[in-house]
Enzyme design. Structure first.
Site, PDB file in Angstrom:
ATOM      1  N   LYS A 109       0.815  -1.108   0.076  1.00  0.00           N
ATOM      2  CA  LYS A 109      -0.151   0.017  -0.055  1.00  0.00           C
ATOM      3  C   LYS A 109       0.903   1.252  -0.030  1.00  0.00           C
ATOM      4  O   LYS A 109       1.763   1.437   0.848  1.00  0.00           O
ATOM      5  CB  LYS A 109      -1.018  -0.235   1.318  1.00  0.00           C
ATOM      6  CG  LYS A 109      -1.791   1.164   1.243  1.00  0.00           C
ATOM      7  CD  LYS A 109      -2.773   0.920   2.535  1.00  0.00           C
ATOM      8  CE  LYS A 109      -3.919   1.844   2.929  1.00  0.00           C
ATOM      9  NZ  LYS A 109      -4.465   1.897   3.997  1.00  0.00           N
ATOM     10  N   HIS A 111      -0.379   4.586   0.211  1.00  0.00           N
ATOM     11  CA  HIS A 111      -1.032   5.783   0.767  1.00  0.00           C
ATOM     12  C   HIS A 111      -1.429   5.211   2.293  1.00  0.00           C
ATOM     13  O   HIS A 111      -1.573   4.041   2.535  1.00  0.00           O
ATOM     14  CB  HIS A 111      -2.367   6.052  -0.082  1.00  0.00           C
ATOM     15  CG  HIS A 111      -3.309   4.942  -0.247  1.00  0.00           C
ATOM     16  ND1 HIS A 111      -3.298   3.961  -1.124  1.00  0.00           N
ATOM     17  CD2 HIS A 111      -4.430   4.598   0.536  1.00  0.00           C
ATOM     18  CE1 HIS A 111      -4.179   3.022  -1.044  1.00  0.00           C
ATOM     19  NE2 HIS A 111      -5.052   3.560  -0.244  1.00  0.00           N
TER      20      HIS A 111
END
Length: 230
Positions: A109, A111
């Site tokens: 991921k 963000h």
């Protein structure tokens, strides 16, 4: 009390996770039985499965196979995620243990909080127990161990499976379980192995009193394990 392997076999059958017949496996082998972890598809089934994992884990702690101070249960995405969560819940609610759960993302991921791991953060020296469903070649273990070690210098204390198929790998006469134990140095345990499951099923009858396993299935299972068993 019904023996542990019989209770687990009954649960697999009742859940539709264990089927007898004729199945083509990913390995290309034609198997007379199939175990589908996707059948644990509601709250009751996955909670019951987690309770079986917890029972196996606490039994292994009692005999010294696993340490008692496990910090988190790790389940590899995707099938291992509900296993880790349900096992951690069962260990806490049924056995009074304070234990976390952790799982990985398939893709990192970029963000929010970022990272590739979700759940209890890993720290150096933390004892981590892996859980998975059925091991065929040990591929998932070989993928997740580097991920865990790159996150922190954790101590991976073992792996618990639902079922050990007890089959040799394509490249040797050693089973996938023994191969992983030899490669990584931690124990690989199963709630039940395929021979225990067949032994338990052979003592069961259908609702109309007939043997659950016919002679044809027994013969094919014996032939299959004679050819591929380790």
């Amino acid at each position: 009390m019904t023996p542990f392997d019989e209770r687990f076999t009954e649960f697999l059958l009742e859940s539709g996770a264990l089927k007898f017949g004729d199945f083509m496996l990913k390995s290309g082998r034609q198997s007379p039985y199939f175990i589908n972890a996707g059948a644990f598809n509601d709250g009751r089934k996955i909670a019951t499965l987690g309770a079986f994992y917890a029972e196996k884990i606490t039994s292994a702690m009692a005999d010294g196979t696993l340490p008692k101070d496990i910090a988190t249960i790790f389940g590899p995405a995707y099938k291992g995620i509900p296993l880790a969560v349900s096992t951690a819940i069962a260990l806490t609610s049924m056995h009074g243990m304070e234990v976390g759960y952790t799982f990985d993302r398939k893709e990192k991921k970029d963000h929010g909080d970022g990272g590739i791991l979700v759940g209890t953060p890993l720290k150096d020296g933390m004892k981590v127990l892996l859980v998975d469903d059925v091991m065929t070649a040990g591929t998932a273990v070989r993928e997740v161990v580097p991920k865990l070690k790159s996150a922190a210098n954790v101590d991976i204390v073992g792996l618990v499976l639902s079922v050990d198929r007890m089959e040799k790998t394509k490249d040797s006469d050693m089973s996938a379980v023994k191969s992983v134990e030899q490669e990584f140095g931690f124990p690989v345990l199963s709630i039940a192995n395929v021979r225990e499951i067949f032994a338990a099923a052979s003592r069961m009858v259908t609702t109309d009193g007939k043997p659950l396993l016919g002679d044809d299935i027994k013969e094919r299972a014996d032939t299959y394990l004679a050819k591929y068993g380790a």
